[in-house]
Scaffold this active site. Structure first.
Site, PDB file in Angstrom:
ATOM      1  N   SER A  20       0.824  -1.214   0.000  1.00  0.00           N
ATOM      2  CA  SER A  20       0.000   0.000   0.000  1.00  0.00           C
ATOM      3  C   SER A  20       0.859   1.264   0.000  1.00  0.00           C
ATOM      4  O   SER A  20       0.508   2.266  -0.634  1.00  0.00           O
ATOM      5  CB  SER A  20      -0.956   0.007   1.194  1.00  0.00           C
ATOM      6  OG  SER A  20      -0.257   0.049   2.426  1.00  0.00           O
ATOM      7  N   ASN A  21       1.991   1.232   0.695  1.00  0.00           N
ATOM      8  CA  ASN A  21       2.881   2.392   0.640  1.00  0.00           C
ATOM      9  C   ASN A  21       3.509   2.537  -0.742  1.00  0.00           C
ATOM     10  O   ASN A  21       3.721   3.658  -1.225  1.00  0.00           O
ATOM     11  CB  ASN A  21       3.969   2.293   1.711  1.00  0.00           C
ATOM     12  CG  ASN A  21       3.538   2.899   3.033  1.00  0.00           C
ATOM     13  OD1 ASN A  21       3.151   4.057   3.105  1.00  0.00           O
ATOM     14  ND2 ASN A  21       3.593   2.112   4.089  1.00  0.00           N
ATOM     15  N   LEU A  99      15.041  -8.325   7.901  1.00  0.00           N
ATOM     16  CA  LEU A  99      15.970  -7.373   8.492  1.00  0.00           C
ATOM     17  C   LEU A  99      17.207  -7.280   7.616  1.00  0.00           C
ATOM     18  O   LEU A  99      17.798  -8.301   7.246  1.00  0.00           O
ATOM     19  CB  LEU A  99      16.358  -7.808   9.909  1.00  0.00           C
ATOM     20  CG  LEU A  99      15.315  -7.619  11.005  1.00  0.00           C
ATOM     21  CD1 LEU A  99      15.841  -8.185  12.322  1.00  0.00           C
ATOM     22  CD2 LEU A  99      14.956  -6.152  11.179  1.00  0.00           C
ATOM     23  N   HIS A 116       7.813   3.672   9.909  1.00  0.00           N
ATOM     24  CA  HIS A 116       7.384   2.863  11.052  1.00  0.00           C
ATOM     25  C   HIS A 116       6.102   3.450  11.631  1.00  0.00           C
ATOM     26  O   HIS A 116       5.997   4.665  11.811  1.00  0.00           O
ATOM     27  CB  HIS A 116       8.479   2.839  12.127  1.00  0.00           C
ATOM     28  CG  HIS A 116       8.142   1.944  13.264  1.00  0.00           C
ATOM     29  ND1 HIS A 116       8.191   0.562  13.170  1.00  0.00           N
ATOM     30  CD2 HIS A 116       7.704   2.216  14.526  1.00  0.00           C
ATOM     31  CE1 HIS A 116       7.816   0.039  14.317  1.00  0.00           C
ATOM     32  NE2 HIS A 116       7.513   1.014  15.155  1.00  0.00           N
TER      33      HIS A 116
END
Length: 212
Positions: A20-21, A99, A116
């Site tokens: 979505s971002n 990560l 975040h």
């Protein structure tokens, strides 16, 4: 700054899931004249819907699964090779669930950005929204930061508050936070692409911000 004043910065978006971002970034680039081009969408997950979003917009994609490589170092080196071949200026993490290794972060120091869903340094980790909601905070928010060798730790570029109303459910709060994410992330990317971000120790100075 005019987008034609210098060569466009090349972006690579890393995404593992829905994207979505990524969609918000694509829409922003389509609707605004900024010094940027989306060169590549990278994923560790061949089933990520983010890849389909990229293909619909004729954006180049690359998929590499860690299990296909003999070691994590080999995996990271191959990703780095792709970034360098594509001449990527900025790596944008958008729901990327792996990560990054310290080796990779060092290789692209101050050129990896993350978003975040909390006001860092509070509520780090994968469950920032639910952790804040369950803690009972009255205000949470969104943070865009550069990535360093620690989890959700790098220099903060932008933050925006999101109020937690008494009537909010976790679902409604998630919706509010994501809406802010989709506005804040493209703005931070624009500042980078306009060479307006200066890092001094842990502080990020945004030049010309008073004119915004």
């Amino acid at each position: 700054m005019s987008s034609s004043s210098k060569q466009a910065k090349k972006l690579a978006v890393f995404a593992s899931g829905y994207g979505s971002n990524l969609a918000a970034i694509i829409q922003y680039l389509d609707n605004h004249s900024i010094n940027a081009s989306l060169a590549l969408v990278f994923s560790d997950n061949p089933e990520a819907y983010a890849l389909e979003r990229a293909r619909k917009h004729n954006i180049k994609t690359c998929v590499m699964e860690p299990e296909d490589f003999k070691s994590r170092q080999d995996y990271d080196q191959n990703i780095a090779g792709v970034m360098e071949t594509e001449q990527v200026d900025l790596i944008v993490l958008a729901g990327f669930m792996l990560l990054l290794s310290s080796w990779f972060v060092d290789r692209f120091k101050n050129r990896i950005m993350n978003i975040h869903p909390s006001l860092l340094p509070c509520f780090k980790g994968m469950h920032g929204i639910s952790d804040a909601f369950n803690y009972g905070v009255k205000i949470t928010g969104v943070t865009v930061h550069f990535v360093d060798g620690k989890l959700d730790h790098g220099p903060i570029i932008l933050q925006k508050e999101v109020p937690v109303d008494q009537a909010d459910t976790l679902s409604s709060l998630e919706e509010k936070v994501h809406k802010v994410e989709h506005k804040l992330y493209p703005e931070a990317i624009r500042f980078f692409c306009e060479d307006r971000l200066q890092i001094k120790e842990r502080k990020v100075i945004i030049t010309g911000i008073e004119k915004e």
